[in-house]
Design a protein around this motif. Structure first.
Motif, PDB file in Angstrom:
ATOM      1  N   ASP A  82     -66.222  84.036  38.646  1.00 59.14           N
ATOM      2  CA  ASP A  82     -65.081  83.908  39.555  1.00 59.14           C
ATOM      3  C   ASP A  82     -64.935  85.143  40.442  1.00 59.14           C
ATOM      4  O   ASP A  82     -64.549  85.041  41.613  1.00 59.14           O
ATOM      5  CB  ASP A  82     -63.795  83.680  38.757  1.00 59.14           C
ATOM      6  N   SER A 114     -59.604  80.401  47.126  1.00 58.57           N
ATOM      7  CA  SER A 114     -58.808  79.371  46.457  1.00 58.57           C
ATOM      8  C   SER A 114     -58.626  79.728  44.987  1.00 58.57           C
ATOM      9  O   SER A 114     -59.509  80.291  44.348  1.00 58.57           O
ATOM     10  CB  SER A 114     -59.496  78.008  46.579  1.00 58.57           C
ATOM     11  N   GLY A 115     -57.460  79.400  44.440  1.00 55.88           N
ATOM     12  CA  GLY A 115     -57.212  79.618  43.020  1.00 55.88           C
ATOM     13  C   GLY A 115     -56.527  80.945  42.745  1.00 55.88           C
ATOM     14  O   GLY A 115     -56.534  81.882  43.551  1.00 55.88           O
ATOM     15  N   ASN A 166     -57.286  83.121  40.290  1.00 58.69           N
ATOM     16  CA  ASN A 166     -58.227  84.205  40.017  1.00 58.69           C
ATOM     17  C   ASN A 166     -58.692  84.887  41.294  1.00 58.69           C
ATOM     18  O   ASN A 166     -58.803  86.116  41.352  1.00 58.69           O
ATOM     19  CB  ASN A 166     -59.433  83.665  39.240  1.00 58.69           C
ATOM     20  N   SER A 167     -58.969  84.102  42.308  1.00 57.94           N
ATOM     21  CA  SER A 167     -59.407  84.684  43.581  1.00 57.94           C
ATOM     22  C   SER A 167     -58.303  85.529  44.201  1.00 57.94           C
ATOM     23  O   SER A 167     -58.568  86.597  44.774  1.00 57.94           O
ATOM     24  CB  SER A 167     -59.837  83.572  44.549  1.00 57.94           C
TER      25      SER A 167
END
Length: 370
Positions: free
Chosen positions: A69, A79-80, A82-83
């Motif tokens: 990730d 996106s997300g 974690n990002s």
């Protein structure tokens, strides 16, 4: 890797006969680089370690993020959750650690080459102490009334400028007290230690006269902490490194000749005073911007050039390898504090590594002295 000028115009790699003891030469336009294979290998390995430590640094924290990730976020995936954590929360601090390490490693290599003394570095000869005194002076004298944060819309510009002015004053004092028809390595170190002690005393006086909250904030910064590193720090570090590093690397061939001695360099047409002054200015700029971003992280500029020189097998600290070694050390210290020494400043870890090595080099130089 060292550099030398050449009139050849075509970009090519030329490998002279090994019998002559010459090394391969990379020619691009009017400039050529003598390739030191061992130094090039060390620089490549150090570059890979820098990238690996960056991924590790971005992965660990209160929330463990998979390496995959992290890599996707670095490659542009926004996106997300974690990002978002990687790009917006952790990347500024990790980037500051990387860039500050590069700046300090290169600064130390330049100063040790100029002084022809392995005991010389920005933190030993007073450059870091001057930058710290300037930055703390700004924090204490121009802090906001309640928050203890530097006041004014130009605070992001003023702090690096204050650090640079302090480093420049320390360098001027060093030149005035240490110049005797040239720069002698031993005299430079002895004078620099005295200047560093005086500037450290000035910094202590500023802290004593400051308000408690402001002094506490400045003391955290003085320990060499990455806490609070932001995009503005990244911008200033990146700008200075992009502008100064090419000049420093271009000076490599000249510094090789200066290392042979002032008389030999003058006989070969090198203006030693100008070359040393330009290299010292580059070192001061790099050290000042690093100190303004993270505080005076100890011993990075001292240890990394010597480690790089021994690994590369060169007569002087290789500039590129020293810079990459600095990035490796600061990032490794950041990872160590993140995983096992939570709450401890990065500068404390680097000092624990560098101080014993400094003592070892000091004893070794004393034994080798005539």
């Amino acid at each position: 890797m060292t550099t030398s000028r050449s009139p050849q115009a075509d970009p090519t790699v030329h490998a002279p006969a090994k019998a002559g003891g010459l090394r391969p030469v990379l020619r691009i336009g009017p400039t050529s680089w003598r390739v030191h294979p061992r130094a090039a290998l060390c620089a490549t390995v150090a570059g890979v370690l820098v990238l690996l430590l960056l991924v590790v640094n971005l992965s660990y924290g209160d929330l463990k993020i998979p390496f995959s990730d992290v890599v996707r976020a670095l490659l542009g995936d926004s996106s997300g959750v974690n990002s978002f954590i990687v790009r917006e929360v952790r990347l500024p601090e990790a980037a500051v650690a990387l860039l500050a390490g590069l700046a300090l490693g290169l600064s130390g290599a330049l100063i040790q080459t100029i002084a022809r003394n392995p005991l010389a570095s920005p933190d030993v000869i007073g450059v870091n102490a001057g930058a710290a005194a300037g930055a703390v002076g700004y924090i204490v004298l121009f802090s906001a009334a309640d928050s203890g944060v530097p006041a004014g819309v130009s605070a992001d510009l003023a702090l690096p400028l204050a650090a640079f002015c302090g480093a420049l004053i320390a360098t001027a004092l060093l030149y005035a007290a240490g110049w005797r028809g040239g720069l002698d390595g031993r005299r430079l170190v002895l004078v620099g230690i005295g200047i560093a002690a005086a500037l450290t005393a000035c910094t202590s006086w500023l802290l004593v006269t400051a308000r408690l909250q402001t002094a506490a904030s400045a003391q955290v910064w003085l320990s060499g902490s990455l806490t609070g590193a932001n995009g503005s720090n990244v911008t200033w570090l990146l700008v200075v490194i992009v502008l100064v590093a090419p000049v420093a690397l271009w000076l490599g061939s000249t510094l090789n000749i200066v290392e042979l001695g002032d008389d030999t360099a003058r006989a070969l047409g090198i203006r030693t005073t100008s070359a040393q002054a330009l290299a010292l200015l580059c070192a001061v700029l790099l050290a000042a911007v690093a100190v303004s971003a993270v505080g005076p992280i100890g011993f990075v500029a001292f240890v990394c050039p010597q480690i790089a020189r021994r690994l590369a097998g060169t007569s002087r600290p290789p500039l590129l390898t020293s810079a990459l070694a600095g990035a490796v050390l600061v990032q490794a210290a950041d990872v160590i504090t993140r995983l096992w020494l939570t709450g401890l400043a990065v500068g404390v870890v680097t000092s624990l590594i560098g101080a014993p090595y400094f003592i070892y080099l000091l004893i070794r130089n004393q034994r080798q002295a005539p």
